[in-house]
Design an enzyme around this catalytic site. Structure first.
Site, PDB file in Angstrom:
ATOM      1  N   GLY A   1       0.831  -1.212   0.000  1.00 22.89           N
ATOM      2  CA  GLY A   1       0.000   0.000   0.000  1.00 22.89           C
ATOM      3  C   GLY A   1       0.859   1.254   0.000  1.00 22.89           C
ATOM      4  O   GLY A   1       2.056   1.211  -0.312  1.00 22.89           O
TER       5      GLY A   1
ATOM      6  N   ILE B   1       2.047   3.099   2.462  1.00 22.49           N
ATOM      7  CA  ILE B   1       3.137   3.088   3.424  1.00 22.49           C
ATOM      8  C   ILE B   1       4.284   2.243   2.889  1.00 22.49           C
ATOM      9  O   ILE B   1       5.446   2.663   2.855  1.00 22.49           O
ATOM     10  CB  ILE B   1       2.642   2.528   4.787  1.00 22.49           C
TER      11      ILE B   1
ATOM     12  N   CYS C   1       1.711   7.257  13.438  1.00 29.54           N
ATOM     13  CA  CYS C   1       2.295   8.487  12.907  1.00 29.54           C
ATOM     14  C   CYS C   1       2.204   9.594  13.962  1.00 29.54           C
ATOM     15  O   CYS C   1       3.179  10.291  14.227  1.00 29.54           O
ATOM     16  CB  CYS C   1       1.595   8.871  11.615  1.00 29.54           C
TER      17      CYS C   1
ATOM     18  N   ALA D   1      -5.655  10.485   4.460  1.00 29.20           N
ATOM     19  CA  ALA D   1      -6.257   9.360   5.187  1.00 29.20           C
ATOM     20  C   ALA D   1      -7.128   8.555   4.241  1.00 29.20           C
ATOM     21  O   ALA D   1      -8.224   8.981   3.885  1.00 29.20           O
ATOM     22  CB  ALA D   1      -7.081   9.860   6.369  1.00 29.20           C
TER      23      ALA D   1
ATOM     24  N   ARG E   1      -9.193   5.404   7.877  1.00 31.27           N
ATOM     25  CA  ARG E   1     -10.480   5.857   8.408  1.00 31.27           C
ATOM     26  C   ARG E   1     -11.170   4.770   9.219  1.00 31.27           C
ATOM     27  O   ARG E   1     -11.695   5.022  10.285  1.00 31.27           O
ATOM     28  CB  ARG E   1     -11.380   6.322   7.252  1.00 31.27           C
TER      29      ARG E   1
END
Lengths: 289, 350, 341
Positions: A12, A14, A126, A159, A164
């Protein structure tokens, strides 16, 4: 020098941003980029960069464990719970970027040395990476921290659906991290998504209620820590404080990302990846486990 | 899963399959691949295959493709022990080859939960499109593929017009353009057309099925469908709450009937055909809630949330299934009360 | 559209009012108000911190009374009225906050998000639904987006399982014509009832509530004496009187409602909400009314004109929950001022 071999599990946003950072590192070489589907944009990016890709998830690591030293897990907390014992059995060093909290929590600016001895490190969240260094400095300089609170504002666009749906886990993990590193009796984390255009940079405010606030002492401890963070997160800076306002210690920080795979405003995602890479480089310098 | 729960599902399968054993002879010794193998459809198809193999010696080889092995082991542990069941871990979007000996495919991968579609409409569309594309490209090269059954959706009609009491397969309505809410229905529509293109161009034997609403084992209690929330309310010993005035009309098919219809259509259907899948007996949500309530002692109260309800026309969604009846003599063999009772028993044994 | 003949009133005096007293409502005050509201037949009484469950914080303000005590107290004193709570994902989590509230017997959960972020509510709404609670979706700061976008977000709430959608004029920015076009657009796109929550910064709270009702809204929020941040909310006893005069049913006993409002003035309010000059600015700037106390304080601390702070907050499109940014804006304005000197 032989480079330290890392694999990235999770394709993904990240994972893909981590890949770009790992490729830049002088100490690391990325031997595999592993996801569940070849169709993701992350996989396309990795292939374009000439990195070995696999869609076999953890099974790929089981088959190729001897070719790697360290695994970044950028999947989900649920998945990491499954991966962790497998990776441990394979004897691989693990840096966990999910909120699974299986290994001890690691904030490089605070507990880098103590973290090196652990085979599974959790990078908290984070918001945790941005705020815990400050929380730690507050805890160090104030024997009694009654309450500590962190409010992070991030751009709505940074986000995605996974963030979420996992808002509660983010809050819970950040609060645990704050408590562990500051010694505060109570902690609270709040996350605000702001849809403003142009996108806002990630901003985090740390509030603390303490007995006998000592700002000069706090500043003396905080400054070198901030210095340390900026060695691995170039876009990290103090915006306000420390000040005393309405009986609370207030410190505001802003994190602007490097814009590797993710845009600059997504400093929230950048900081956790920078921290993970910083730790991997430390392991590399140590010459492995 | 508890033995009693497995037993219950096997009884259901025995009951519905009885009259169609001859139809299902075509499945004997065949290899069936099911994508979305751990879902509601995958679970029920597996149960029916177990019944056919264990009691009628059909020797069907069943391959279940799904992403999550842990979910397979948690939901279908008793199937993992069957020698003729094989779990294939993988994402249908990445399937390159179908099993060499595959004869039949049921493409049932996909998440029908509209809450997930709402939060992630892009992901919903891309996943459906990519999965269908990958499956077609893999299936094209299968040597002895007799039929691929594409599970579409009753949503592709874009709703039921008021002048129709039932929706026939020939109705040409479509989802609205220009709204993200059509994401799932539009993707399913695209998948149907893509499959149809493959039938025409690559001679892929294709049957399209459009499912409506179901109940039974393997559905999560917190699924967003009315019957699940009613059952959940009643199991939690609280009043059954019906949103709105309760006059919305739906129809429900039991899982065992669904599995039977799917397998019969799969083996007996002709390429290019399209069938609705569901019950053609409509019921208002209020009546449905009362039917659920009647299975409990003491009988829970049914509460209509009508004080705020608006004067909007009643929504109806009921398929016309006469084609399935005409072509295959398929009927609803589990009436609603039996279906509710079996579903409740299954949940209670979980 | 069928003419509205009946409106469901929800009274957030003990929640939004908390903003006006820096979240210092006590258990005794809550108990007294609940008894009175219950006797008046107010259908839903909301209780909690100004930003809802789990929002007691240095960011927004610490509650004098903890969530548990507030909920227990309200529960004990509400017989016919339903007990409501306000929940913002990002502040309140399911495990820490919502599950306990459900345990304490909350009846109505209003899950809120900023108007563009409805998808944050999926899990919270889902949790309420699977626990058999009435759940409404709430879109805050609704003036910040177009009516079409608002309808799209509201549809998400409906798809998640919300039984009604309430839009909030959190800045008190709307005029009746704005309200009318938004409510009509929502009703066109939703199959569930629609509600409106008014703030009074521009003196429009009652007029806007009436416009909402006339456009088809069947849920209205109002607070006794307008008890709420800054200029306050729609004044509930006035709203009820107006609705009754218009022949709209609320199920509320007007005399007892007036008694409840008198009680609120006597026992709850520190000062009567009034449209101060600053409230007008806050409304015009489109900034969350709940910021007013923070802005006043920081203006004093940093020797600034609070109006400058409000307009700067508006320019930056700061949303509810971002109280910390008022500090940043104040320090920045102070620096600018110093450099200008």
């Amino acid at each position: 020098m032989k480079k330290y071999r890392v694999a990235i599990l999770g394709s993904g946003n990240i994972g893909t941003d981590l890949l770009v950072k790992a490729l830049r590192s002088e100490h690391l070489t990325c031997v595999a980029f592993i996801g569940r589907s070849y169709t993701s944009p992350g996989m396309a990016k990795a292939r374009a960069l000439g990195v070995t890709c696999s869609d076999k998830s953890i099974a790929y690591i089981q088959e190729h464990a001897s070719e790697m030293d360290l695994v970044f897990d950028a999947t989900s907390a649920k998945d990491h719970a499954v991966h962790a014992p497998i990776l441990k059995a394979l004897g691989l060093q693990v840096i966990d970027l999910t909120p699974a909290k299986i290994g001890p929590m690691c904030i490089p600016a605070v507990n880098l040395d103590a973290s090196l001895g652990n085979d599974n490190l959790n990078m908290v969240t984070c918001g945790g990476q941005a705020s815990i260094p400050v929380a730690f400095a507050i805890g160090r300089t104030h024997p009694e921290v009654d309450y500590l609170e962190v409010v992070s504002s991030i751009a709505s666009k940074s986000a995605g659906p996974a963030t979420r749906i996992n808002l509660d886990e983010y809050i819970e993990t950040t609060e645990k991290g704050l408590q562990a590193f500051s010694g505060a009796k109570h902690t609270k984390a709040i996350l605000i998504l702001n849809p403003a255009v142009p996108c806002i940079d990630m901003q985090t405010t740390i509030f603390a209620s303490v007995k006998n606030p000592d700002l000069p002492a706090l500043k003396a401890v905080l400054d070198p820590i901030i210095q340390k963070i900026s060695t691995y997160v170039p876009g990290y800076r103090i915006l306000v404080g420390p000040i005393l306002e309405n009986g609370r210690i207030v410190v505001m920080v802003k994190v602007r990302g490097r814009g590797d795979y993710l845009p600059e405003y997504a400093g929230n995602l950048d900081i956790i990846n920078c921290a993970a890479i910083a730790m991997a480089e430390e392991f590399a310098k140590e010459g492995g486990r | 899963m508890k033995q009693a729960a497995i037993q219950l599902l096997q009884e259901d399968c025995a009951r519905v399959a009885q009259k169609h054993l001859a139809d299902l002879d075509l499945l004997s010794n065949a290899t069936l691949l099911v994508t979305g193998g751990t879902g509601f459809m995958g679970g029920w198809i597996s149960e029916l295959v177990c019944h056919l193999n264990d009691h009628h010696r059909k020797h069907i080889k069943l391959k279940l493709l799904a992403r999550d092995r842990a979910r397979f082991q948690a939901r279908l542990p008793h199937l993992a022990l069957k020698p003729y069941v094989e779990f294939l871990q993988g994402d249908v979007r990445d399937i390159v080859d179908t099993p060499k000996d595959v004869n039949y495919i049921i493409h049932a991968a996909g998440n029908p939960d509209n809450r997930a579609h709402t939060t992630n409409p892009m992901g919903t569309m891309i996943t459906i499109a990519d999965g269908t594309r990958a499956l077609i490209q893999a299936a094209e090269r299968a040597a002895d593929l007799r039929m691929i059954l594409n599970v579409s959706s009753g949503n592709i009609y874009g709703g039921q017009p008021r002048e129709l009491t039932k929706l026939p397969e020939t109705y040409s309505g479509a989802p609205l353009c220009g709204t993200a809410e059509s994401a799932y229905a539009e993707a399913k529509r695209f998948a149907e057309t893509l499959m149809t293109a493959a039938r025409s161009q690559a001679r892929l034997p294709l049957l399209t099925v459009r499912p409506f609403a179901f109940l039974g084992a393997y559905q999560p209690l917190d699924a967003p469908w009315a019957v699940n929330t009613f059952i959940n309310d009643a199991l939690q010993k609280r009043p059954i709450r019906v949103l709105g005035d309760g006059q919305t009309i739906r129809s429900l098919m039991y899982g065992a009937d669904m599995a039977l219809w799917l397998l019969v259509m799969l083996v007996r259907g002709k390429t290019g055909q399209v069938y609705n899948l569901g019950s053609d007996t409509g019921i208002t949500l209020e009546a449905l809630a009362r039917r659920v309530a009647a299975h409990f002692q003491p009988c829970p109260e049914v509460v209509l949330n009508a004080s705020l309800s608006r004067n909007i026309p009643t929504s109806v969604l009921v398929p016309d299934t006469s084609a399935a009846q005409r072509d295959f003599n398929l009927k609803i063999r589990t009436d609603l009360d039996t279906a509710i009772q079996q579903t409740l028993r299954w949940y209670q044994q979980q | 559209m069928a003419k509205v003949t009946k409106v469901l009133i929800s009274d957030p005096s003990l929640r939004d009012g908390n903003h006006a007293v820096s979240h210092q409502l006590s258990a005794d005050q809550i108990a007294a108000y609940c008894r009175s509201a219950d006797a008046a037949g107010i259908p839903i009484v909301e209780v909690g911190h100004g930003n809802g469950l789990g929002a007691s914080s240095l960011q927004v303000g610490l509650s004098k009374t903890d969530d548990e005590t507030m909920l227990r107290t309200a529960r004990e004193n509400l017989v016919n009225s339903k007990l409501g709570i306000h929940v913002i994902p990002g502040f309140a989590t399911i495990q820490r906050d919502l599950s306990r509230a459900v345990e304490f017997g909350v009846d109505v959960v209003r899950v809120a998000s900023h108007c563009t972020e409805a998808d944050l509510t999926e899990r919270h709404i889902r949790y309420c639904r699977s626990n058999g609670k009435t759940v409404f979706g709430v879109l805050m700061m609704s003036h910040m987006i177009s009516k079409e976008m608002l309808a799209e977000e509201a549809r998400k709430l409906e798809n998640y399982g919300a039984e009604a959608v309430v839009i909030m004029d959190s800045a008190g920015y709307y005029l009746p014509s704005d309200v009318k076009e938004r409510i009509e657009c929502l009703l066109e796109h939703l199959s569930i009832p629609v509600g409106f929550h008014a703030h009074n910064n521009l003196g429009m709270a009652i007029a806007n509530s009436v416009a909402a009702m006339e456009s088809g809204a069947t849920l209205l929020d109002g607070c006794s004496r307008g008890f709420g941040a800054g200029a306050g909310n729609a004044q509930l006893e006035v709203l009820v009187a107006v609705l009754h005069r218009m022949g709209i049913e609320t199920g509320i006993d007007l005399y007892r409602m007036l008694d409840t409002a008198d009680l609120a003035e006597r026992d709850l309010l520190k000062e009567m909400p009034s449209i101060s000059s600053l409230s007008v600015v806050s409304g015009l700037a489109g900034v969350f009314s709940g910021f007013s106390k923070h802005v006043r304080r920081l203006a004093e601390e940093f020797d600034l004109d609070p109006r400058d702070i409000f307009f700067e907050l508006g320019r930056r499109r700061i949303i509810a929950g971002q109280e910390d940014l008022i500090i940043e804006v104040a320090t920045e304005l102070a620096t600018r001022k110093k450099e200008g000197l």
